[in-house]
Write an enzyme that holds these catalytic residues in place. Sequence first.
Site, PDB file in Angstrom:
ATOM      1  N   HIS A  47       0.825  -1.208   0.000  1.00  0.00           N
ATOM      2  CA  HIS A  47       0.000   0.000   0.000  1.00  0.00           C
ATOM      3  C   HIS A  47       0.862   1.263   0.000  1.00  0.00           C
ATOM      4  O   HIS A  47       1.531   1.566   0.972  1.00  0.00           O
ATOM      5  CB  HIS A  47      -0.896  -0.024   1.248  1.00  0.00           C
ATOM      6  CG  HIS A  47      -1.841   1.116   1.337  1.00  0.00           C
ATOM      7  ND1 HIS A  47      -1.915   1.934   2.452  1.00  0.00           N
ATOM      8  CD2 HIS A  47      -2.786   1.578   0.472  1.00  0.00           C
ATOM      9  CE1 HIS A  47      -2.850   2.833   2.274  1.00  0.00           C
ATOM     10  NE2 HIS A  47      -3.392   2.647   1.088  1.00  0.00           N
ATOM     11  N   ARG A  48       0.869   1.963  -1.133  1.00  0.00           N
ATOM     12  CA  ARG A  48       1.723   3.140  -1.325  1.00  0.00           C
ATOM     13  C   ARG A  48       3.183   2.769  -1.088  1.00  0.00           C
ATOM     14  O   ARG A  48       3.965   3.569  -0.567  1.00  0.00           O
ATOM     15  CB  ARG A  48       1.284   4.294  -0.414  1.00  0.00           C
ATOM     16  CG  ARG A  48      -0.193   4.648  -0.543  1.00  0.00           C
ATOM     17  CD  ARG A  48      -0.633   5.718   0.444  1.00  0.00           C
ATOM     18  NE  ARG A  48      -2.087   5.694   0.598  1.00  0.00           N
ATOM     19  CZ  ARG A  48      -2.767   6.370   1.520  1.00  0.00           C
ATOM     20  NH1 ARG A  48      -2.110   7.148   2.376  1.00  0.00           N
ATOM     21  NH2 ARG A  48      -4.080   6.277   1.608  1.00  0.00           N
ATOM     22  N   GLU A  99       1.215  -0.630  -4.774  1.00  0.00           N
ATOM     23  CA  GLU A  99       0.019   0.181  -4.994  1.00  0.00           C
ATOM     24  C   GLU A  99       0.445   1.637  -4.896  1.00  0.00           C
ATOM     25  O   GLU A  99       1.220   2.009  -4.010  1.00  0.00           O
ATOM     26  CB  GLU A  99      -1.042  -0.161  -3.943  1.00  0.00           C
ATOM     27  CG  GLU A  99      -2.397   0.499  -4.166  1.00  0.00           C
ATOM     28  CD  GLU A  99      -2.557   1.817  -3.438  1.00  0.00           C
ATOM     29  OE1 GLU A  99      -3.561   2.515  -3.679  1.00  0.00           O
ATOM     30  OE2 GLU A  99      -1.660   2.189  -2.642  1.00  0.00           O
ATOM     31  N   ASP A 153      -0.770   5.988  -6.028  1.00  0.00           N
ATOM     32  CA  ASP A 153      -1.857   6.908  -6.356  1.00  0.00           C
ATOM     33  C   ASP A 153      -1.370   7.933  -7.358  1.00  0.00           C
ATOM     34  O   ASP A 153      -0.243   8.438  -7.246  1.00  0.00           O
ATOM     35  CB  ASP A 153      -2.331   7.637  -5.096  1.00  0.00           C
ATOM     36  CG  ASP A 153      -2.635   6.677  -3.961  1.00  0.00           C
ATOM     37  OD1 ASP A 153      -3.691   6.043  -4.008  1.00  0.00           O
ATOM     38  OD2 ASP A 153      -1.800   6.554  -3.041  1.00  0.00           O
ATOM     39  N   HIS A 179      -0.897  10.779  -2.977  1.00  0.00           N
ATOM     40  CA  HIS A 179      -2.233  10.361  -2.556  1.00  0.00           C
ATOM     41  C   HIS A 179      -3.194  11.519  -2.327  1.00  0.00           C
ATOM     42  O   HIS A 179      -4.302  11.537  -2.866  1.00  0.00           O
ATOM     43  CB  HIS A 179      -2.138   9.539  -1.269  1.00  0.00           C
ATOM     44  CG  HIS A 179      -3.463   9.131  -0.717  1.00  0.00           C
ATOM     45  ND1 HIS A 179      -4.197   9.924   0.155  1.00  0.00           N
ATOM     46  CD2 HIS A 179      -4.225   8.028  -0.916  1.00  0.00           C
ATOM     47  CE1 HIS A 179      -5.331   9.324   0.462  1.00  0.00           C
ATOM     48  NE2 HIS A 179      -5.374   8.164  -0.178  1.00  0.00           N
ATOM     49  N   GLU A 228      -3.938   3.638  -8.633  1.00  0.00           N
ATOM     50  CA  GLU A 228      -5.227   4.219  -8.248  1.00  0.00           C
ATOM     51  C   GLU A 228      -5.355   5.636  -8.781  1.00  0.00           C
ATOM     52  O   GLU A 228      -4.503   6.495  -8.525  1.00  0.00           O
ATOM     53  CB  GLU A 228      -5.410   4.231  -6.731  1.00  0.00           C
ATOM     54  CG  GLU A 228      -6.760   4.818  -6.330  1.00  0.00           C
ATOM     55  CD  GLU A 228      -7.001   4.864  -4.833  1.00  0.00           C
ATOM     56  OE1 GLU A 228      -7.958   5.552  -4.409  1.00  0.00           O
ATOM     57  OE2 GLU A 228      -6.236   4.218  -4.084  1.00  0.00           O
ATOM     58  N   LYS A 270      -6.714   9.003  -8.305  1.00  0.00           N
ATOM     59  CA  LYS A 270      -7.246   9.804  -7.206  1.00  0.00           C
ATOM     60  C   LYS A 270      -7.953  11.033  -7.771  1.00  0.00           C
ATOM     61  O   LYS A 270      -7.411  11.747  -8.609  1.00  0.00           O
ATOM     62  CB  LYS A 270      -6.119  10.257  -6.272  1.00  0.00           C
ATOM     63  CG  LYS A 270      -5.381   9.127  -5.582  1.00  0.00           C
ATOM     64  CD  LYS A 270      -6.289   8.292  -4.689  1.00  0.00           C
ATOM     65  CE  LYS A 270      -6.830   9.081  -3.511  1.00  0.00           C
ATOM     66  NZ  LYS A 270      -7.591   8.182  -2.582  1.00  0.00           N
ATOM     67  N   ASP A 315       0.227  -2.073   4.469  1.00  0.00           N
ATOM     68  CA  ASP A 315       1.374  -1.190   4.699  1.00  0.00           C
ATOM     69  C   ASP A 315       2.623  -1.990   5.045  1.00  0.00           C
ATOM     70  O   ASP A 315       3.730  -1.460   4.978  1.00  0.00           O
ATOM     71  CB  ASP A 315       1.084  -0.242   5.865  1.00  0.00           C
ATOM     72  CG  ASP A 315      -0.025   0.762   5.556  1.00  0.00           C
ATOM     73  OD1 ASP A 315      -0.465   0.834   4.393  1.00  0.00           O
ATOM     74  OD2 ASP A 315      -0.447   1.478   6.487  1.00  0.00           O
TER      75      ASP A 315
END
Length: 267
Positions: free
Chosen positions: A34-35, A61, A63, A76, A135, A137, A259
């Site tokens: 995640h990020r 992942e 954004d 993000h 993703e 955003k 994370d």
Amino acid sequence: MYYSIIIILFILLTIASLTRKSKKEDREVLIIAHRGASGYAPENTIAAFDEALRLGADFIELDVQLSKDGEIVVIHDLTVDRTTNGKGEVRDYTFSELQKLDAGSWFHPKFRGEKIQSLDAVLDRYKGRTGFFIELKNPALYPGIEEKLAETLKRHNLHKDGDVVIQAFEKASIKRCKAILPEIQTGVLIKFTVKGISNEQLLKLSEFTDFINPNKQLVNKRLVKRVHHYGMKIAPYTAKDRASVQFLLHAGVDGIVTDYPDYIVKN
């Protein structure tokens, strides 16, 4: 004779047990950082992405939004306030201005100098080394971002394989992505609601998406089975503790957004 029967039964039970274990271990669960490994390094930075790879993530992942001059940038929040030393909305900065910001010190002084990256730079660095959950955003704020993303993926020859999943909360944006790039994998993110996700919703989503990626609080074995019934995969967000990871593994999900990539141990 009696002992022979006991021995045969023991052997058969052992084989059955090993078969069940093998089937369980053969099921691949995607580790989606995640990020990046954002529990250990500042989110959406090279430091976080490098750490994710070191910890064995299958996908990073990230954004994306657009800078003032139309560059696809990896960040993000709508503003730069939380994760940099700047102030204001991302779309009010040119890419050159964004790169002058410090995107690491907020997390820890040792990450001072980490920069906001362009999507091009991230794809250049990690293509062939990991996959990407990208993703969109706030896509409504950036008309044409779906087309720009498609052009970028084509430049990197990532528009036809399974190394990319484009996802968003906005279904209209994902529909546009699928129309532009029919072969790309897509995902719809779903926020928590007490009503859950109905079969009618799943049927409609299955017409244009490959992944259902809900808030982890929505997940149970029944939802996983229903998602699979409609021909989709499920990769919930965001597991931040080992208990959540174990719960999601037990539910039978296809991927886990976390994370902490090292919390998911593959057999």
